[in-house]
Design a protein around this motif. Structure first.
Motif, mmCIF file in Angstrom:
data_model
loop_
_atom_site.group_PDB
_atom_site.id
_atom_site.type_symbol
_atom_site.label_atom_id
_atom_site.label_comp_id
_atom_site.label_asym_id
_atom_site.label_seq_id
_atom_site.Cartn_x
_atom_site.Cartn_y
_atom_site.Cartn_z
ATOM 1 N N UNK A 299 12.591 3.839 4.862
ATOM 2 C CA UNK A 299 12.370 4.672 6.448
ATOM 3 C C UNK A 299 11.296 3.973 7.123
ATOM 4 N N UNK A 300 10.281 3.681 6.176
ATOM 5 C CA UNK A 300 8.879 2.922 6.570
ATOM 6 C C UNK A 300 9.378 1.658 7.471
ATOM 7 N N UNK A 301 10.214 0.977 6.666
ATOM 8 C CA UNK A 301 10.513 -0.482 7.097
ATOM 9 C C UNK A 301 11.400 -0.156 8.500
ATOM 10 N N UNK A 302 12.385 0.788 8.350
ATOM 11 C CA UNK A 302 13.281 1.005 9.690
ATOM 12 C C UNK A 302 12.358 1.089 10.847
ATOM 13 N N UNK A 303 11.213 2.108 10.584
ATOM 14 C CA UNK A 303 10.170 2.209 11.598
ATOM 15 C C UNK A 303 9.525 0.878 12.165
ATOM 16 N N UNK A 304 9.057 0.219 11.152
ATOM 17 C CA UNK A 304 8.823 -0.957 11.566
ATOM 18 C C UNK A 304 9.626 -1.896 12.400
ATOM 19 N N UNK A 305 10.653 -2.054 11.967
ATOM 20 C CA UNK A 305 11.729 -2.937 12.969
ATOM 21 C C UNK A 305 11.891 -2.508 14.080
ATOM 22 N N UNK B 14 -1.341 5.810 5.574
ATOM 23 C CA UNK B 14 -0.126 6.364 6.072
ATOM 24 C C UNK B 14 0.667 7.336 5.254
ATOM 25 N N UNK B 15 0.618 6.975 4.019
ATOM 26 C CA UNK B 15 1.406 7.723 2.941
ATOM 27 C C UNK B 15 0.437 8.946 3.036
ATOM 28 N N UNK B 16 -1.055 8.984 2.955
ATOM 29 C CA UNK B 16 -1.839 10.311 2.937
ATOM 30 C C UNK B 16 -1.571 10.997 4.223
ATOM 31 N N UNK B 17 -1.218 10.541 5.302
ATOM 32 C CA UNK B 17 -1.112 11.296 6.730
ATOM 33 C C UNK B 17 0.220 11.909 6.655
ATOM 34 N N UNK B 18 1.414 11.028 6.183
ATOM 35 C CA UNK B 18 2.818 11.488 6.657
ATOM 36 C C UNK B 18 3.358 12.256 5.350
ATOM 37 N N UNK C 224 0.965 -1.154 -0.018
ATOM 38 C CA UNK C 224 -0.067 0.013 0.040
ATOM 39 C C UNK C 224 0.733 1.035 0.070
ATOM 40 N N UNK C 225 1.962 1.042 0.913
ATOM 41 C CA UNK C 225 2.669 2.381 0.719
ATOM 42 C C UNK C 225 3.486 2.633 -0.785
ATOM 43 N N UNK C 226 3.952 1.512 -1.380
ATOM 44 C CA UNK C 226 4.631 1.821 -2.722
ATOM 45 C C UNK C 226 3.432 2.228 -3.589
ATOM 46 N N UNK C 227 2.287 1.435 -3.607
ATOM 47 C CA UNK C 227 1.020 1.846 -4.576
ATOM 48 C C UNK C 227 0.620 3.565 -4.283
#
Length: 349
Positions: A333-339, A199-203, A163-166
């Protein structure tokens, strides 16, 4: 009864063909996309025959060349073979038929039996007590017992990243998600996709709309294709499948209509190399590696563990050359935040 009898005959023939001979006439191992440049070799590295004498079986809900869920599990099974284990498998087994197939494998004395979809759990678990010397591994299950272990591969993480990429890539402001059978993993994958768009819409200040439809099965590629086409005709320029073998139809639709997708299995970019922005792998081969370590060490979990981004099971690979580096950086960056545990994805359960 005739159906079950015929199924058992086929299964026992399959065991005779595959067990102890590395899959016998099984298809060649599919290729999994590389993670961080390292090829995930389906055949394993033959680590000194540590698995000699260990017998492993898998009951697949779909074909092993589905380009997604089952294919990555098959790769994991082949890696166990590379460690010296004898392997056997059957494909395209319905929930209703899973019990008899499981019973036949267990009666043959297999040490590990993988139940590869959570639809098998409620039917198979009640019988596992009859085979205390066999360890049953349920993917995306919810139960832990003496000889039944559930491991979870978080569909919501794969859906979220897709969803982030799309949402970052779309030019029309509309993206789509086509799911398969209406079961918990697909439902939460769809919810994750929506949360990725949100998340993309918000950030990142966008205003992207997500359209999400589950077709109800994993096998009807034509239905998935028509669903994707309807989304494209309504304005979606990125449509993402999470439908196992039926996902082929989604990839065909985006390729034919000149729009884009985010791959959710190793076969999607092979099918349509110019239409797949990137692939978000949910690489079950690494889950099989983890289960192998549990088996050889005897260190089984006492609660259901998630194998996702933090464990390297869910990851991004295969970016198209023309993709803006800002999209790639933002996903990283999103994946780093997930980790780091900074992003919570609601599973809706």
């Amino acid at each position: 009864m005739k159906k079950i009898f015929a199924l058992l005959i086929v299964l026992m023939m399959g065991i005779s063909l595959f067990a102890g001979c590395g899959g016998g006439t099984a298809p060649a191992a599919p290729t999994t996309p590389a993670q961080d440049g390292n090829q995930a070799d389906a055949g394993g590295d033959s680590a000194g025959g540590e698995g000699e004498g260990i017998r492993v079986a898998a009951i697949f809900s779909g074909p092993i060349n589905d380009g997604a869920w089952n294919e990555t599990q098959y790769n994991g099974l082949r890696r166990m073979e590379g460690r010296g284990a004898s392997i056997s498998f059957v494909e395209n087994i319905s929930d209703a038929d899973s019990v008899e197939v499981m019973r036949a494998f267990a009666a043959e004395g297999f040490d590990l039996i993988f139940l590869t979809t959570n639809g098998y759990q409620d039917l198979c678990f009640p019988l596992t007590g009859d085979f205390p010397d066999t360890m049953f591994i349920q993917l995306n299950g919810t139960i832990i017992s003496d000889n039944f272990i559930s491991v979870r591969v978080p569909n919501e993480e794969q859906g979220f990243l897709a969803g982030i990429i799309a949402a970052l890539y779309t030019q029309t402001g509309t993206v789509g998600f086509v799911g398969g059978q209406d079961i918990t993993p697909i439902i939460i994958g769809s919810l994750g996709f929506q949360q990725g768009v949100d998340y993309v819409n918000e950030h990142f200040g966008t205003n992207v709309t997500a359209v999400r439809i589950n077709t109800g099965n994993f096998h009807d590629a034509n239905q998935a294709k028509e669903t994707a086409i309807s989304m494209i005709e309504a304005g979606a320029d990125v449509v993402v499948p999470m439908a196992d073998a039926a996902g082929v139809g989604v990839v065909e639709a985006v390729q034919e209509r000149g729009v884009m997708t985010v791959g959710t299995g190793p076969g999607h970019a092979i099918m349509a190399p110019e239409s797949v922005i990137a692939t978000i792998m949910r690489d079950n081969a690494y889950v099989y590696d983890a289960v192998w370590e549990m088996f050889v060490s005897g260190n089984w979990p006492t609660e259901v563990e998630a194998h996702g981004v933090a464990r390297g099971v869910v990851y991004a690979v295969g970016w198209l050359d023309h993709v803006d580096s800002e999209i790639i950086d933002r996903l990283a960056q999103v994946m780093d935040s997930m980790r780091a545990g900074e992003i919570y994805i609601d599973r809706g359960l």
